[in-house]
Structure formats: structure tokens, C-alpha cells
Design a protein around this motif. Structure first.
Motif, PDB file in Angstrom:
ATOM      1  N   VAL A   1       0.857  -1.193   0.000  1.00  0.00           N
ATOM      2  CA  VAL A   1       0.000   0.000   0.000  1.00  0.00           C
ATOM      3  C   VAL A   1       0.890   1.238   0.000  1.00  0.00           C
ATOM      4  O   VAL A   1       1.879   1.296   0.725  1.00  0.00           O
ATOM      5  N   ASN A   2       0.547   2.216  -0.830  1.00  0.00           N
ATOM      6  CA  ASN A   2       1.325   3.456  -0.809  1.00  0.00           C
ATOM      7  C   ASN A   2       0.466   4.711  -0.647  1.00  0.00           C
ATOM      8  O   ASN A   2       0.986   5.812  -0.612  1.00  0.00           O
ATOM      9  N   THR A   3      -0.863   4.523  -0.544  1.00  0.00           N
ATOM     10  CA  THR A   3      -1.754   5.676  -0.388  1.00  0.00           C
ATOM     11  C   THR A   3      -2.862   5.340   0.597  1.00  0.00           C
ATOM     12  O   THR A   3      -3.516   4.296   0.462  1.00  0.00           O
TER      13      THR A   3
ATOM     14  N   ALA B   1       1.331   0.836  -9.123  1.00  0.00           N
ATOM     15  CA  ALA B   1       1.048   0.013 -10.300  1.00  0.00           C
ATOM     16  C   ALA B   1       0.270   0.813 -11.343  1.00  0.00           C
ATOM     17  O   ALA B   1       0.596   0.791 -12.528  1.00  0.00           O
ATOM     18  N   LYS B   2      -0.757   1.534 -10.900  1.00  0.00           N
ATOM     19  CA  LYS B   2      -1.551   2.325 -11.836  1.00  0.00           C
ATOM     20  C   LYS B   2      -0.727   3.486 -12.413  1.00  0.00           C
ATOM     21  O   LYS B   2      -0.909   3.872 -13.569  1.00  0.00           O
ATOM     22  N   GLY B   3       0.179   4.030 -11.597  1.00  0.00           N
ATOM     23  CA  GLY B   3       1.060   5.091 -12.086  1.00  0.00           C
ATOM     24  C   GLY B   3       2.001   4.583 -13.159  1.00  0.00           C
ATOM     25  O   GLY B   3       2.241   5.251 -14.170  1.00  0.00           O
TER      26      GLY B   3
ATOM     27  N   GLN C   1       1.657   8.214 -10.107  1.00  0.00           N
ATOM     28  CA  GLN C   1       1.140   7.628  -8.870  1.00  0.00           C
ATOM     29  C   GLN C   1       0.670   8.739  -7.935  1.00  0.00           C
ATOM     30  O   GLN C   1      -0.285   8.578  -7.191  1.00  0.00           O
ATOM     31  N   GLY C   2       1.356   9.901  -8.002  1.00  0.00           N
ATOM     32  CA  GLY C   2       0.942  11.053  -7.211  1.00  0.00           C
ATOM     33  C   GLY C   2      -0.376  11.637  -7.692  1.00  0.00           C
ATOM     34  O   GLY C   2      -1.230  12.035  -6.891  1.00  0.00           O
TER      35      GLY C   2
ATOM     36  N   GLU D   1      -6.057  12.583  -6.641  1.00  0.00           N
ATOM     37  CA  GLU D   1      -7.457  12.505  -7.062  1.00  0.00           C
ATOM     38  C   GLU D   1      -8.276  11.584  -6.166  1.00  0.00           C
ATOM     39  O   GLU D   1      -9.504  11.772  -6.034  1.00  0.00           O
ATOM     40  N   LEU D   2      -7.652  10.611  -5.518  1.00  0.00           N
ATOM     41  CA  LEU D   2      -8.355   9.798  -4.522  1.00  0.00           C
ATOM     42  C   LEU D   2      -8.713  10.649  -3.301  1.00  0.00           C
ATOM     43  O   LEU D   2      -9.792  10.492  -2.729  1.00  0.00           O
TER      44      LEU D   2
END
Length: 291
Positions: A91-93, A108-110, A257-258, A263-264
Motif C-alpha cells: 500500500v502506498n496511499t 502500479a496504476k502510475g 502515482q501522485g 485525485e483519490l
């Protein structure tokens, strides 16, 4: 923007944290989007992750990023975990939920957004992944999820590579994943590959090294992404280019990723390409020592 009693606090939980570019990036976007927030570095000592997460929730922090060495440790202290983050095992966020933070993996999405921006195809293609650590798992996950035809994991420890290959096979049950030692690269089927370099080899100050240095290997690499962004051009990237391939560093992955994390935290915001490019220009200047 003035800090007031209404200002929301966000931050990055890590150790060390002094080198992080995330505060500059997120504070840039907060000004661009007129969000009353401040993003700060949060250095957490070993063994204090649980207390840090509980304290952040108690103090109403708006959200956090998490990086080395706590991406796995933080998971046991969250109220919810996103499906992709659970599968990747990192987890990073952290995003506020009903009774605590929900964990996401935007790495991963980044990476996926960075790959797509470079018009590098994943589906039906053969890929080489250098490394078998946490970053490699996120990369391998996204490649298999997006339909890579074959994935060859090359790692110094074959056992670690085989463990990652087994995990990916269990998650997806489709596609071919094979682990090999770095020294076995000559056993790759003759072809041109796309490649992700996910190790720390070549990162400043170790900038004169690459996981593989034989020029014959690089003749097989068509397009490559090195997740390292300091230096801007690693030896790995240079060797790819010298052999006629295209190579990109990890700065776009860091930025995207940022973007996803920002946006989350702010579902009402969709960062524009101009705002993304502005952050990239800022971070590039910082990396070049201009600021």
C-alpha cells in the motif's frame, strides 16, 4: 495560500523521508487547484507504524502516502484495503474511510499510465522484468493484468524470482511467467522485448552500474522503463539507447502515482495535463539542482 484553522494536513510516511519529492509535487497541485491543504514529510521510526497511523487518524489527517520501508507493514493497521493493493501486497496511499484509512496501491496504476503515455503496448507482447522485489511485484501485476503474452523475470536470486512468478500465476491463472537468473538472459527466446528495470542498481550514487551490462542483451530490448529517476539517465537506459532501443526513466511513474493519490483524496478534482506537466517541470528542476 495561508495556513488557517481549516487547512487540511496530508503527508508522506517513510524513513528516510528527507529526500522525498512528494511534498513539492502535492503542494504545487494544492495551489493549482485551490485546495486548502498542506503536505508534509512524516518520518516514522521503526516499530512505530501502528502508532503513526492511529495518530494520523486521531488528528484527522486528510490522507497519506507511504513509501520505503513501510508499504507492507502499514497494511495490518488499515480498516480497508483496495483489491489491487491486496493482490500486490503493498500500500502506498491512505484515504479516509468510515472507521479508519483505506489503503490503495497507486504505484502500479502510475506505472501503467506512464507505459501508455509512451505508447508501449502490453497486451499480447513479451516482456522482461529485471528484479523480484516490491516494485517488481507491482510491475509484474500490472503487466499480467493488462494481458502480457509472456513475462520473463530475471533476478539475481532465482528463488525469489520463482516465488514472484508463482504468485503471479496464482493471481491470474493465465499468461506465461518464467523466472530466470540474471546470468541466464541468453536463454530468452530470440525476439525483441519491452523491459522494466525495477531494481535499485544504477540509482545515485551507484550510477555507473546496470543489472546487466552485456551489450548483446540490450540488442533484444526494444523499449524500456527504468523505475529510477536519479540520475535522469541511468547506465541501463544508456545501454538500451546505444543498442537502438527507446528508454525512459521513472519520473513519470512517480508523478502519475501522485496524480492518482491526489485525485483519490479529492474526488472533485481531475488534474489537467498542464498541471501534470507543471509538476514534472518543477521536479525536474529540483533534480537538476536548479532550485
Amino acid at each position: 495560500m495561508m495556513i488557517s484553522g481549516k487547512t487540511k494536513v496530508y503527508g508522506i510516511l517513510a524513513n528516510p523521508v528527507e529526500h522525498s519529492l512528494s511534498p513539492a509535487m502535492h503542494n504545487f497541485w494544492s495551489k493549482q487547484t485551490n485546495k486548502d491543504m498542506v503536505y508534509v514529510p512524516l518520518k516514522v521510526e521503526p516499530g512505530q507504524v501502528k502508532e503513526a497511523v492511529k495518530g494520523a487518524w486521531a488528528m484527522n489527517l486528510g490522507g497519506m502516502n507511504v513509501t520505503v520501508p513501510y508499504k507492507q507493514q502499514v497494511m495490518e493497521h488499515l480498516s480497508q484495503i483496495d483489491e489491487d493493493a491486496l493482490a500486490i501486497g503493498a500500500v502506498n496511499t491512505l484515504v479516509p474511510a468510515e472507521t479508519g484509512y483505506k489503503g490503495y496501491n497507486t504505484d502500479a496504476k502510475g506505472l501503467l499510465r506512464a507505459i501508455k503515455e509512451k505508447n508501449i503496448e502490453i497486451q499480447g507482447k513479451r516482456w522482461v522484468l529485471l528484479g523480484a522485489g516490491g516494485a517488481a511485484k507491482a510491475a509484474g501485476y500490472i503487466l499480467m493484468k493488462e494481458g502480457a503474452k509472456q513475462l520473463f523475470i530475471l533476478n539475481r536470486s532465482v528463488e525469489k524470482g520463482e516465488a514472484l512468478a508463482k504468485e503471479l500465476k496464482q493471481i491470474f491463472g493465465k499468461g506465461e511467467v518464467k523466472a530466470m537468473a540474471l546470468s541466464q538472459w541468453r536463454e530468452l527466446p530470440e525476439d525483441r522485448y519491452s523491459c522494466i528495470q525495477s531494481t535499485s542498481v544504477g540509482m545515485f550514487p551507484d550510477k555507473d552500474h546496470s543489472p546487466i551490462e552485456d551489450s548483446e542483451f540490450f540488442k533484444r530490448i526494444d523499449k524500456a522503463i527504468d523505475i529510477i529517476y536519479t540520475p535522469a539517465e541511468t547506465k541501463f537506459m544508456r545501454l538500451v539507447k546505444e543498442a537502438g532501443g527507446a528508454a525512459y526513466n521513472g519520473l513519470d511513474m512517480l508523478i502519475y502515482q501522485g496524480v492518482i493519490a491526489y485525485e483519490l483524496w479529492h474526488p472533485d478534482i481531475k488534474l489537467t495535463m498542464e498541471q501534470v506537466k507543471g509538476a514534472k517541470a518543477l521536479l525536474t528542476s529540483m533534480l537538476e539542482g536548479k532550485l
